[in-house]
Structures are given as structure tokens and as C-alpha cells.
Design a protein around this motif. Structure first.
Motif: not given
Ligand SMILES: [Zn+2]
Lengths: 138, 389
Positions: B291-314
Motif C-alpha cells: 500500500v505504501l509503495i502504491e500510494m507513492e507511485d499513484l501520486g498520493f504521497c511523496g517517496n517514503g512518506e506514505a507511512g507517515d500518511f497512515f500514522l497520522r490517520g490520513d
């Protein structure tokens, strides 16, 4: 019933590869046209499309590109090995191969660790390439 | 005019999921098809296209044809997806192309399997791990979680990410599942629960892995000009795109990026939309790091930033961009090949509206993304209401 470990279903194109393994050599293909080195053995160069390819021996040196410790075996064939390591090895020549990391302490394994080639005999005809951590370095 | 908005989903149906020993995989597929046709307000005789996926528990040489025979229909367009994941959305894309080209008018896409009741645990594991290359991978005894763990380990290494980042994806999915009475998992979990679950293939733990389920789902896709007189609000196909890298993980170019970048780009281009326009997304979650890799590749998060997106509850309920609003493969169900169908039917329900506690507010555009193999073949689909046309 305990299953046997899977043997590769050797075909006409892979036979020279597995025959070399049987003699303790890991071979790669080098393109006569563009010099590209590839694994696995094919009838086409994936870089330039030519069919002029030569088998060359790999040095056996490589590094860990990634790895995992399998805690639940895929089948009863591997139960006795648990925990065992599955790794992607980046060979010195460029291509990546899958392997186990055997005879290597789990805590010493990390991405980038240097490894060396060895073999595990599974049958009279099949000698499976394996890797272990290179001693004295980590 | 192109494919954008030329077809619409007018029917959707999920079978029960979990352990369903009293229905064969074929019967589950047929139940899903009939349910979706009824939901669309249509009769079997209105259907002139049928797409299924093959079943592991009850395979047929010609699966869709066998299901057509079972239903007693003689479709003009008939196809079987050989695999699951991204292939589910690929066949949706192809069905839309067939309708747009005038080959057929109304296609049922129905997929089901009985991984839990129809196969022994060992048979299911061996069958799934046969996704590995028979000569160069399978001899090393990797499981499917093991193949994905190679990606997980590389992601941790590349970005200095922590197992907490993976865990936050499982927690987020579970929060959604707890609002969805049809999801298999209903008990809330937190980060500590995930980190305390047993290791399956380091660094993946039990709660980083998706479920093994019985179940199926179906949708009815038709030409847009036929969609407006049906019981439910049509859900239009706005964009679709595919991307492919390797098939076998040992041939992968990058362990931390995927062809979701290309499939996403192509789907956004067809839909004439960008990541910021998406109201919710269902992102293939067979294992948390995917999910983290796909979120980044789909343009929803910057590289390496999808984990923090979910930790924040986004990505959770009421978050900035709710992800896997049904609970996903991690907490809703995962019957194997049909797994991503539930992401599709859930997207249809969200765009129809009225989904109670889990309804995404003002949902007009949803993205569904799935991949198959080991982060290999990707397909992205963008769906929208009439407002988004
Ligand atoms: Zn070449």
C-alpha cells in the motif's frame, strides 16, 4: 506425508544452465552484440533483441539486495529448515538471482552484505545454486 | 469521444465472505452474478457479456463458459481472467472497450473462490506460491508473504522506515472494517497489536498479511446511454490504465517503485483528473508495505512518506483521503483471485452514497488500484458520479 523439495522443471533452453550447475558453475548469458549480461537463460537479449548469446561463468561474488526470514514454511518439504532465509542476490556481473542464504547467522544478514556462491545437491541431476555470507566481512 | 464516461456500472453485489462451506466456488460466482443483475434491475436475458476469473478451489479449463452454461446464458462476449489482483481491473477495462466498440451492451463481471473451505491450508499455500518462477525461484521455498517481504525489507532500508509504518496500514484498514458490517474482521486493533503478532516472513507479521477467505462479488457494466433508467445512480468509468514491469520478483527493476506509476498516469490522463481530485481510493493491500509503495507511485504521497500518511490517520475513516473504505484485503476478505472485486463494489456503493457510518463525505470520484504477481502487473481505474462527467 512430507513433500520433497521442488526440483526445477528443466527445459531445452535451461538445460545447459542446470548442467553447468551440476558441475559447480553458475552461468549467465552475455550478448555478443551489445555485451548485456542476463539471467535467466533465454533465446533473446532483453537489451538489444539479438539471439547471439554466449554462456559465461559468474564469479560467484555478489551482495544481498534484499532478504527475508521465512518463519512458516511454504510446504512440509521446508518444515525442517524453518527459519530459513530467502534472498535476492545482486551478482557482481549485474543480474539478480533468487537464493537461500545458508550457513549464515541470521543476525549478520543485512542488505548490501557480501556473499559467495555455493551449491546444494538436490538430486543426481540437480545442484541448486545457493549463497552464504562471505566470511570476515559484513 | 473515447472511453471516458462511455460505460457505467449499474449493478453490484457481494456474497457473504469468510468461511462459507455450504457454497462451492462455482455457486458463489453464480450467486454474485445473479445478485448484481438483480441489483441493476435487469433480467438474465439482458446480459450479453460475461467475465469471470478462474478458481483455485474449483478450476475449469474454460471458466467463464462453464459459468455461462450454469446460468443458461449464451453471451456474445465471454472471457476468463487467469489471475486476480490487477487482472480484475484489466478485464473491467477490456469489457468497457468491448461495449464501447459495440461488441456487446451489458457485461456481468463475476468472480468468486473458496480458498478457505475448498482447499487445504497447504494446498492453498503451494498454489499461491506457484506465482514464483518454477525453475529459478520456487526451489528456494519462498511463500507469497516471503516474496513480498523482500519488497518490505528493501522499503525499510531505502527510506529508514519502521515496522510501525507498515502496522499503521493494517490499523487503518481495520478502522474502516469496523464500520462495515460485511467485513470479516470486526475487532479494533492498534499498532502494538500488529507489532506483537507473530513473524511470518521478516519483517512481515501476521497482521501485515491479508486474509484467506471464501467469497465473491460481481458488477454489471453497460453503455452509458442505457444506464440512466436503472434503480441505482450510475457509476461511470472515467479512466483506466495499465502498467507492467516484471513477472517474477527476481527480475524486478526496483523493489521500492512499481508500474503503478504508469498505470496511474494513464488512468489520470484518460479521466482528465489528478491525484488531488480523488475523494477516496481502494489500493491493493495484500500486504501492508504494498500500500505504501502504491500510494507513492499513484501520486498520493511523496517517496517514503506514505507511512507517515497512515500514522497520522490520513487514510482512515474521515481522513484526508480514505483508503480501502470496506476494510481491504487485510480486514474485509481475500478470497484470492476475486479479492479486488470487493474494492470495486465498495467504490460503487460509496459513489451511490448512503453507506451509513463509513460513507465518505461528498464522494464523487474514486480510484481503485490493484496489482498481481509480486508487485508485477498493475491496473488503475477511476470511477465517478454524474457530477464528475
Ligand atoms: Zn544485446
Amino acid at each position: 506425508m512430507t513433500l520433497a523439495k521442488p526440483l526445477p522443471p528443466v527445459d531445452a533452453q535451461s538445460r545447459p544452465y542446470w548442467e553447468a550447475c551440476n558441475q559447480g558453475r553458475l552461468t549467465l548469458q552475455r550478448c555478443d552484440g551489445c555485451g548485456h549480461v542476463q539471467h535467466y537463460r533465454r533465446i533473446v537479449c532483453t537489451h538489444c533483441g539479438t539471439d547471439k548469446l554466449t554462456d559465461v561463468d559468474a564469479s560467484g561474488a555478489g551482495t544481498v539486495r534484499s532478504f527475508t526470514v521465512i518463519r512458516r514454511a511454504v510446504s512440509s518439504a521446508f518444515d525442517a529448515n524453518v527459519p530459513y532465509v530467502v534472498a535476492l542476490i545482486e551478482l557482481a556481473e549485474g543480474p539478480t538471482v533468487m537464493s537461500n542464504l545458508i550457513e549464515s547467522p541470521l543476525e549478520a544478514i543485512h542488505i548490501g552484505a557480501p556473499v559467495q556462491l555455493m551449491f546444494e545437491r538436490r538430486s543426481e541431476d540437480i545442484n541448486v545454486p545457493q549463497f552464504k555470507l562471505r566470511e570476515g566481512k559484513s | 469521444m473515447g472511453l471516458r464516461g462511455s460505460t457505467a456500472i449499474i449493478g453490484a453485489y457481494d456474497t457473504k465472505v469468510g468461511k462459507i462451506p455450504d457454497r462451492s466456488a462455482t455457486a458463489l460466482c453464480v450467486e454474485a452474478a445473479l445478485g448484481a443483475i438483480a441489483d441493476a434491475g435487469l433480467k438474465l436475458s439482458d446480459v450479453d457479456g460475461l467475465v469471470t476469473c478462474n478458481s483455485m478451489a474449483q478450476p475449469y479449463m474454460y471458466h467463464a463458459e462453464a459459468v455461462a452454461e450454469y446460468l443458461g446464458i449464451r453471451p456474445r462476449y465471454c472471457a476468463t481472467a487467469a489471475a486476480g489482483g490487477g487482472a480484475t481491473f484489466t478485464v473491467l477495462y477490456q469489457a468497457a472497450l468491448a461495449i464501447d466498440a459495440g461488441i456487446c451492451d451489458t457485461v456481468v463481471i463475476a468472480m468468486a473462490d473458496s480458498l478457505r473451505s475448498g482447499l487445504s491450508r497447504e494446498a492453498a499455500m503451494i498454489m499461491q506460491s506457484s506465482t514464483g518462477h518454477a525453475q529459478y525461484e520456487t526451489p528456494y521455498g519462498a511463500t507469497v508473504p516471503g516474496y513480498y517481504a523482500l519488497i518490505a525489507q528493501a522499503y525499510l532500508h531505502a527510506y529508514g522506515a519502521k515496522p510501525e509504518h507498515f502496522a499503521s496500514v493494517a490499523v487503518s484498514g481495520r478502522q474502516h472494517a469496523c464500520l462495515n458490517p460485511t467485513a470479516e474482521m470486526q475487532k479494533p486493533i492498534n499498532i502494538e497489536d500488529v507489532l506483537a503478532s507473530r513473524l511470518i516472513a521478516d519483517p512481515l507479521r501476521l497482521l501485515d498479511c491479508s486474509l484467506v477467505s471464501d467469497g465473491g462479488a460481481a458488477v454489471v457494466l453497460t453503455r452509458a446511454d442505457r444506464a440512466s433508467h436503472q434503480p441505482h445512480k450510475p457509476v461511470y468509468l472515467l479512466g483506466a490504465g495499465e502498467g507492467r514491469g516484471h513477472e517474477h520478483i527476481s527480475q524486478v527493476a526496483s523493489l521500492i517503485h512499481s508500474s503503478a506509476a504508469q498505470s496511474g498516469e494513464r488512468a489520470y490522463a484518460m479521466a482528465r483528473l489528478k491525484p488531488a481530485d480523488i475523494d477516496f481510493a481502494q489500493v491493493y493491500d495484500c500486504f501492508t508495505p504494498v500500500v505504501l509503495i502504491e500510494m507513492e507511485d499513484l501520486g498520493f504521497c511523496g517517496n517514503g512518506e506514505a507511512g507517515d500518511f497512515f500514522l497520522r490517520g490520513d487514510g482512515g475513516p474521515g481522513g484526508r483521503l480514505p483508503i480501502n473504505t470496506h476494510g481491504g484485503l487485510l480486514s474485509h476478505s481475500h478470497p484470492g483471485n476475486p479479492g479486488s472485486m470487493f474494492a470495486l463494489t465498495e467504490s460503487v456503493q460509496q459513489l451511490r452514497g448512503g453507506q451509513g457510518a463509513r460513507q465518505v463525505k461528498d464522494a464523487n470520484v474514486g480510484l481503485v488500484h490493484a496489482q498481481g504477481g509480486i508487485l508485477s502487473s498493475h491496473c488503475t481505474v477511476i470511477l465517478g458520479t454524474e457530477v464528475a462527467l
